[in-house]
Design a protein around this motif. Structure first.
Motif, short mmCIF file in Angstrom:
data_model
loop_
_atom_site.label_atom_id
_atom_site.label_comp_id
_atom_site.label_asym_id
_atom_site.label_seq_id
_atom_site.Cartn_x
_atom_site.Cartn_y
_atom_site.Cartn_z
N PHE A 122 -11.28 -12.80 -2.67
CA PHE A 122 -9.72 -12.34 -2.43
C PHE A 122 -9.49 -12.07 -1.31
O PHE A 122 -10.09 -11.11 -0.63
CB PHE A 122 -9.89 -11.21 -3.46
CG PHE A 122 -8.30 -10.51 -3.61
CD1 PHE A 122 -7.36 -11.33 -4.16
CD2 PHE A 122 -8.38 -9.27 -3.29
CE1 PHE A 122 -6.00 -10.54 -4.56
CE2 PHE A 122 -7.08 -8.72 -3.53
CZ PHE A 122 -6.06 -9.19 -4.07
N ALA A 134 1.11 -4.12 2.32
CA ALA A 134 2.21 -4.94 2.72
C ALA A 134 2.55 -5.26 3.89
O ALA A 134 3.43 -6.12 4.44
CB ALA A 134 3.43 -4.19 2.08
N ALA A 178 6.68 -6.22 1.78
CA ALA A 178 6.10 -7.04 0.62
C ALA A 178 7.03 -8.53 0.47
O ALA A 178 6.21 -9.32 0.04
CB ALA A 178 6.19 -6.21 -0.69
N ARG A 244 -8.40 -2.51 -11.04
CA ARG A 244 -9.20 -1.31 -10.98
C ARG A 244 -9.44 -0.91 -12.39
O ARG A 244 -10.33 0.04 -12.60
CB ARG A 244 -7.46 -0.53 -10.76
CG ARG A 244 -7.27 -0.51 -9.25
CD ARG A 244 -5.94 -0.27 -9.00
NE ARG A 244 -5.68 -0.56 -7.35
CZ ARG A 244 -4.74 -0.46 -6.76
NH1 ARG A 244 -3.41 -0.36 -7.45
NH2 ARG A 244 -4.43 -0.85 -5.41
N1 COS Z 1 2.91 -4.67 -10.18
C1 COS Z 1 4.11 -5.51 -9.96
N2 COS Z 1 4.65 -5.20 -8.82
C2 COS Z 1 4.50 -4.22 -8.00
C3 COS Z 1 3.44 -3.49 -8.36
C4 COS Z 1 2.61 -3.73 -9.39
N3 COS Z 1 1.47 -3.00 -9.77
N4 COS Z 1 3.33 -2.68 -7.48
C5 COS Z 1 4.24 -2.53 -6.36
N5 COS Z 1 5.07 -3.79 -6.94
C6 COS Z 1 6.22 -4.27 -6.33
C7 COS Z 1 7.45 -3.48 -6.31
O1 COS Z 1 8.05 -3.28 -7.65
C8 COS Z 1 8.18 -3.81 -5.18
O2 COS Z 1 9.04 -4.80 -5.53
P1 COS Z 1 10.53 -4.81 -5.37
O3 COS Z 1 10.59 -4.82 -3.62
O4 COS Z 1 11.10 -6.05 -5.93
O5 COS Z 1 11.06 -3.89 -5.78
C9 COS Z 1 7.00 -4.44 -4.11
O6 COS Z 1 5.91 -4.68 -5.16
C10 COS Z 1 6.73 -3.38 -3.31
O7 COS Z 1 6.27 -2.15 -3.84
P2 COS Z 1 6.27 -0.77 -3.03
O8 COS Z 1 7.44 -0.40 -2.29
O9 COS Z 1 5.77 0.06 -3.80
O10 COS Z 1 4.99 -1.06 -1.97
P3 COS Z 1 4.21 -0.31 -1.02
O11 COS Z 1 4.13 -1.09 0.28
O12 COS Z 1 4.81 1.09 -0.85
O13 COS Z 1 2.51 -0.19 -1.43
C11 COS Z 1 0.79 0.23 -2.59
C12 COS Z 1 2.20 0.20 -2.79
C13 COS Z 1 0.30 1.56 -1.65
C14 COS Z 1 0.51 0.91 -4.10
C15 COS Z 1 -0.08 -0.71 -2.19
O14 COS Z 1 0.20 -1.23 -0.63
C16 COS Z 1 -1.49 -0.76 -2.41
O15 COS Z 1 -1.86 -0.95 -3.66
N6 COS Z 1 -2.34 -0.51 -1.39
C17 COS Z 1 -3.80 -0.54 -1.63
C18 COS Z 1 -4.26 -1.90 -1.32
C19 COS Z 1 -5.75 -2.27 -1.72
O16 COS Z 1 -5.96 -1.73 -3.09
N7 COS Z 1 -6.43 -2.69 -1.04
C20 COS Z 1 -7.87 -3.08 -1.45
C21 COS Z 1 -8.16 -4.23 -0.86
S1 COS Z 1 -8.26 -5.54 -2.11
S2 COS Z 1 -10.06 -5.25 -2.78
#
Ligand code: COS
Length: 383
Positions: A122, A134, A178, A244
């Motif tokens: 991934f 993002a 995103a 998760r």
């Molecule tokens: N399921 C579906 N859609 C999702 C979602 C989910 N769980 N979480 C966010 N989205 C969508 C939102 O609805 C939004 O869509 P719209 O623009 O159409 O409204 C879009 O994605 C952006 O969401 P958001 O504004 O919440 O994004 P952020 O940039 O604020 O980031 C976090 C959100 C911080 C939660 C995300 O960047 C994250 O999970 N970061 C950690 C990454 C991670 O785990 N990395 C590990 C490496 S991979 S092993």
């Protein structure tokens, strides 16, 4: 699809036996040599472990989330490096394809992933984009029948063995955030892909992470997952929601192992003319660890069942990951404490597990990212 109770019990007990008889005896060797023997990987294939979550019509065992968690509770009663060998195939490496792939993509790749013939990794994280996923900068620019991909992905588990990558890249560089991100399922043997060296890590020796570098790599247009550009971030988030729960189940298995190790050591070790298990301060540590491991199991099972029932579990998955990864850290710490000086030397597993569990609070979203996700959902729901 849920298994019938008898098949489920058989699977869980064969995994438990495999862990006890084949994996626990070589934990120390794997850690020292930083390598899982090929024969063990082959046995994992034969047990079906690479295909646990891949739907049965594509050659996997087709377990639902609850069943996958039950298997992980057993599989992770040993060094978590073993889980890492199959972790990307059953989790973050394959699930984008399972959830959003076209039929032709699934038909081609999923049977190979399920059998372990192809390792899938991934590729989301980059040098400048970790928690802020993002903001990723890898680009995939359409040029006729291909996308030309440029960028570097970081800390990619199993990259050197991977036959394919789930890759998140920006197809629309004018669109920040995103919306401009798309997901691809990319064969690893394309020209223009280089895998970096294996990083030296704090723990989980035997599991490997690498950079993956894309330089003017021409990815066939049909590698786009699904039909439309711009859906890659949501795909990654949904893969991580599921991931998760998976990581929380991994933490639970490790926690249960450590609770057992702590208890057995306390029953064996004598001080002040008595087994240390008879001292109330040691009992308090044992009880706290048991309580937390039990809470982890309950949370994971409840959330997995909700996901299987089709509910949105983004918030609960983060609750599970946050609680389980923090709790297993405390449990590993108490395990060292109960072992006393012996817990600090490498002859006992306590020292190794203490290092191994530290990553759980970091990958697939740090504890602070889980708090952010939980709070965001709470506030949205209240509003
Ligand atoms: N399921 C579906 N859609 C999702 C979602 C989910 N769980 N979480 C966010 N989205 C969508 C939102 O609805 C939004 O869509 P719209 O623009 O159409 O409204 C879009 O994605 C952006 O969401 P958001 O504004 O919440 O994004 P952020 O940039 O604020 O980031 C976090 C959100 C911080 C939660 C995300 O960047 C994250 O999970 N970061 C950690 C990454 C991670 O785990 N990395 C590990 C490496 S991979 S092993």
């Amino acid at each position: 699809m849920a298994l019938d109770p008898e098949t489920r019990e058989q699977l869980i007990s064969s995994v438990a036996r495999f862990v006890r008889e084949r994996l626990v005896p070589i934990e120390d060797q794997v850690s020292r040599e930083d390598r899982i023997p090929d024969a063990i990987i082959q046995e994992m294939r034969e047990l079906g472990l690479f295909g646990l979550s891949i739907p049965a019509e594509y050659g996997g065992l087709g377990l639902n989330m609850e069943e996958e968690a039950l298997v992980l509770f057993e599989l992770c009663q040993t060094s978590p490096a073993f889980r890492s060998a199959i972790g990307t195939n059953i989790g973050i490496g394959s699930q984008g394809l399972v959830m959003f792939g076209r039929e032709d993509q699934k038909d081609y790749w999923l049977p190979k992933i399920a059998s372990g013939e192809t390792i899938a990794s991934f590729c989301l994280t980059e040098p400048g984009a970790g928690s802020d996923a993002a903001s990723l900068r890898t680009t995939a620019i359409r040029d006729g029948n291909v996308y030309v991909v440029n960028g570097t992905k970081r800390f990619i588990t199993n990259a050197a063995k991977a036959g394919a990558f789930t890759l998140m890249a920006r197809t629309n560089p004018d669109r920040k955030g995103a919306g401009g991100i798309s997901a691809f399922f990319v064969p690893s043997n394309l020209k223009g892909i280089t895998v970096g060296k294996s990083e030296r890590k704090m723990g989980q020796q035997g599991a490997h992470i690498h950079d993956v570098i894309f330089e003017n790599c021409e990815v066939p247009a049909e590698c786009l997952i699904g039909e439309r550009e711009g859906e890659g971030f949501k795909l990654a988030m949904q893969v991580l929601d599921r991931g998760r729960i998976h990581i929380a189940a991994v933490c639970t298995g490790v926690a249960e192992r450590l609770v057992r190790d702590s208890t057995l050591y306390a029953l064996e070790r004598e001080q002040f003319g008595d087994k240390i298990a008879n001292f109330q301060m040691v009992q308090a540590m044992l009880a706290d660890s048991k309580m937390e491991a039990y809470a982890m199991r309950c949370m994971v099972q409840e959330t997995a069942r909700k996901r299987d029932a089709g509910e949105n579990i983004a918030m609960e998955a983060s609750c599970c990951k946050l609680f389980a990864s923090e709790a297993v850290g405390r449990i590993a710490d108490r395990n060292v404490q109960i072992h006393g000086g012996a817990g600090y030397v490498s002859d006992y597993a306590a020292e190794r597990f203490y290092r191994d569990v530290r990553i759980f609070r970091l990958y697939e979203g740090t504890s602070q990212i889980q708090q952010t996700v939980i709070a965001k959902n709470m506030l949205r729901n209240a509003g």
